[in-house]
Design a protein around this motif. Structure first.
Motif, PDB file in Angstrom:
ATOM      1  N   LYS A 170       0.822  -1.218   0.000  1.00  0.00           N
ATOM      2  CA  LYS A 170       0.000   0.000   0.000  1.00  0.00           C
ATOM      3  C   LYS A 170       0.852   1.263   0.000  1.00  0.00           C
ATOM      4  O   LYS A 170       0.463   2.250  -0.596  1.00  0.00           O
ATOM      5  CB  LYS A 170      -1.013  -0.004   1.126  1.00  0.00           C
ATOM      6  CG  LYS A 170      -0.479   0.033   2.512  1.00  0.00           C
ATOM      7  CD  LYS A 170      -1.606   0.077   3.526  1.00  0.00           C
ATOM      8  CE  LYS A 170      -1.738  -1.268   4.186  1.00  0.00           C
ATOM      9  NZ  LYS A 170      -2.767  -1.351   5.180  1.00  0.00           N
ATOM     10  N   GLY A 171       1.990   1.266   0.640  1.00  0.00           N
ATOM     11  CA  GLY A 171       2.867   2.438   0.634  1.00  0.00           C
ATOM     12  C   GLY A 171       3.415   2.726  -0.756  1.00  0.00           C
ATOM     13  O   GLY A 171       3.437   3.870  -1.206  1.00  0.00           O
ATOM     14  N   LYS A 172       3.833   1.680  -1.448  1.00  0.00           N
ATOM     15  CA  LYS A 172       4.367   1.847  -2.805  1.00  0.00           C
ATOM     16  C   LYS A 172       3.282   2.304  -3.769  1.00  0.00           C
ATOM     17  O   LYS A 172       3.503   3.190  -4.596  1.00  0.00           O
ATOM     18  CB  LYS A 172       4.973   0.537  -3.293  1.00  0.00           C
ATOM     19  CG  LYS A 172       6.173   0.095  -2.502  1.00  0.00           C
ATOM     20  CD  LYS A 172       6.605  -1.290  -2.932  1.00  0.00           C
ATOM     21  CE  LYS A 172       7.589  -1.849  -1.952  1.00  0.00           C
ATOM     22  NZ  LYS A 172       7.823  -3.265  -2.137  1.00  0.00           N
ATOM     23  N   ILE A 173       2.118   1.701  -3.657  1.00  0.00           N
ATOM     24  CA  ILE A 173       1.003   2.056  -4.550  1.00  0.00           C
ATOM     25  C   ILE A 173       0.580   3.500  -4.306  1.00  0.00           C
ATOM     26  O   ILE A 173       0.394   4.268  -5.257  1.00  0.00           O
ATOM     27  CB  ILE A 173      -0.173   1.080  -4.344  1.00  0.00           C
ATOM     28  CG1 ILE A 173       0.212  -0.318  -4.817  1.00  0.00           C
ATOM     29  CG2 ILE A 173      -1.413   1.580  -5.076  1.00  0.00           C
ATOM     30  CD1 ILE A 173      -0.787  -1.404  -4.442  1.00  0.00           C
ATOM     31  N   THR A 174       0.457   3.888  -3.044  1.00  0.00           N
ATOM     32  CA  THR A 174       0.081   5.259  -2.716  1.00  0.00           C
ATOM     33  C   THR A 174       1.137   6.240  -3.214  1.00  0.00           C
ATOM     34  O   THR A 174       0.810   7.287  -3.780  1.00  0.00           O
ATOM     35  CB  THR A 174      -0.112   5.414  -1.197  1.00  0.00           C
ATOM     36  OG1 THR A 174      -1.073   4.459  -0.754  1.00  0.00           O
ATOM     37  CG2 THR A 174      -0.561   6.803  -0.830  1.00  0.00           C
ATOM     38  N   GLY A 175       2.398   5.912  -3.037  1.00  0.00           N
ATOM     39  CA  GLY A 175       3.475   6.777  -3.499  1.00  0.00           C
ATOM     40  C   GLY A 175       3.476   6.957  -5.005  1.00  0.00           C
ATOM     41  O   GLY A 175       3.678   8.063  -5.511  1.00  0.00           O
ATOM     42  N   VAL A 176       3.234   5.886  -5.734  1.00  0.00           N
ATOM     43  CA  VAL A 176       3.190   5.967  -7.187  1.00  0.00           C
ATOM     44  C   VAL A 176       2.010   6.824  -7.646  1.00  0.00           C
ATOM     45  O   VAL A 176       2.145   7.677  -8.530  1.00  0.00           O
ATOM     46  CB  VAL A 176       3.121   4.552  -7.816  1.00  0.00           C
ATOM     47  CG1 VAL A 176       2.769   4.619  -9.285  1.00  0.00           C
ATOM     48  CG2 VAL A 176       4.438   3.834  -7.625  1.00  0.00           C
TER      49      VAL A 176
ATOM     50  N   ILE B 291       0.091  11.985  -9.810  1.00  0.00           N
ATOM     51  CA  ILE B 291      -0.787  13.165  -9.724  1.00  0.00           C
ATOM     52  C   ILE B 291       0.042  14.444  -9.665  1.00  0.00           C
ATOM     53  O   ILE B 291      -0.258  15.415 -10.372  1.00  0.00           O
ATOM     54  CB  ILE B 291      -1.734  13.046  -8.513  1.00  0.00           C
ATOM     55  CG1 ILE B 291      -2.753  11.928  -8.767  1.00  0.00           C
ATOM     56  CG2 ILE B 291      -2.438  14.366  -8.230  1.00  0.00           C
ATOM     57  CD1 ILE B 291      -3.592  11.567  -7.558  1.00  0.00           C
ATOM     58  N   VAL B 292       1.102  14.465  -8.865  1.00  0.00           N
ATOM     59  CA  VAL B 292       1.951  15.654  -8.775  1.00  0.00           C
ATOM     60  C   VAL B 292       2.621  15.923 -10.120  1.00  0.00           C
ATOM     61  O   VAL B 292       2.693  17.073 -10.567  1.00  0.00           O
ATOM     62  CB  VAL B 292       3.002  15.495  -7.649  1.00  0.00           C
ATOM     63  CG1 VAL B 292       4.049  16.585  -7.721  1.00  0.00           C
ATOM     64  CG2 VAL B 292       2.329  15.505  -6.293  1.00  0.00           C
ATOM     65  N   GLY B 293       3.076  14.888 -10.779  1.00  0.00           N
ATOM     66  CA  GLY B 293       3.671  15.061 -12.104  1.00  0.00           C
ATOM     67  C   GLY B 293       2.694  15.653 -13.101  1.00  0.00           C
ATOM     68  O   GLY B 293       3.040  16.557 -13.870  1.00  0.00           O
ATOM     69  N   LEU B 294       1.471  15.159 -13.101  1.00  0.00           N
ATOM     70  CA  LEU B 294       0.449  15.715 -13.996  1.00  0.00           C
ATOM     71  C   LEU B 294       0.153  17.179 -13.672  1.00  0.00           C
ATOM     72  O   LEU B 294      -0.004  18.001 -14.580  1.00  0.00           O
ATOM     73  CB  LEU B 294      -0.846  14.902 -13.896  1.00  0.00           C
ATOM     74  CG  LEU B 294      -0.904  13.619 -14.699  1.00  0.00           C
ATOM     75  CD1 LEU B 294      -2.235  12.916 -14.438  1.00  0.00           C
ATOM     76  CD2 LEU B 294      -0.735  13.883 -16.179  1.00  0.00           C
ATOM     77  N   LEU B 295       0.065  17.498 -12.388  1.00  0.00           N
ATOM     78  CA  LEU B 295      -0.187  18.879 -11.990  1.00  0.00           C
ATOM     79  C   LEU B 295       0.920  19.805 -12.479  1.00  0.00           C
ATOM     80  O   LEU B 295       0.651  20.908 -12.958  1.00  0.00           O
ATOM     81  CB  LEU B 295      -0.330  18.986 -10.466  1.00  0.00           C
ATOM     82  CG  LEU B 295      -1.596  18.413  -9.854  1.00  0.00           C
ATOM     83  CD1 LEU B 295      -1.504  18.449  -8.332  1.00  0.00           C
ATOM     84  CD2 LEU B 295      -2.812  19.160 -10.336  1.00  0.00           C
TER      85      LEU B 295
END
Length: 71
Positions: A12-18, A23-27
């Motif tokens: 879950k940590g890896k999935i959340t981080g990805v 999202i930050v990259g798209l922003l």
């Protein structure tokens, strides 16, 4: 369905981080760095205000933690 549950349970940590990184990259691509940074800041402020509301902390008390008292 069991596969996705186990995947989430163990990573879950890896999935959340990805997902957050995507999202930050798209922003940043869509709005530019500083506008994306401002949007992320606004989301963080909204998160903390919502967290205070969920914990039934009075808004005035919450604001006084971050701003000096008004005289």
């Amino acid at each position: 369905m069991n596969f996705f549950y186990e995947l989430w349970e163990y990573h879950k940590g890896k999935i959340t981080g990805v997902i957050l990184g995507f999202i930050v990259g798209l922003l940043i691509i869509i709005f530019g760095f500083f506008k994306a940074l401002f949007l992320i800041f606004c989301c963080a402020v909204g998160y903390f205000i919502g967290k205070a509301i969920d914990r039934n902390i009075p808004l005035r008390e919450f604001i006084n933690k971050f701003l000096p008292p008004y005289k």
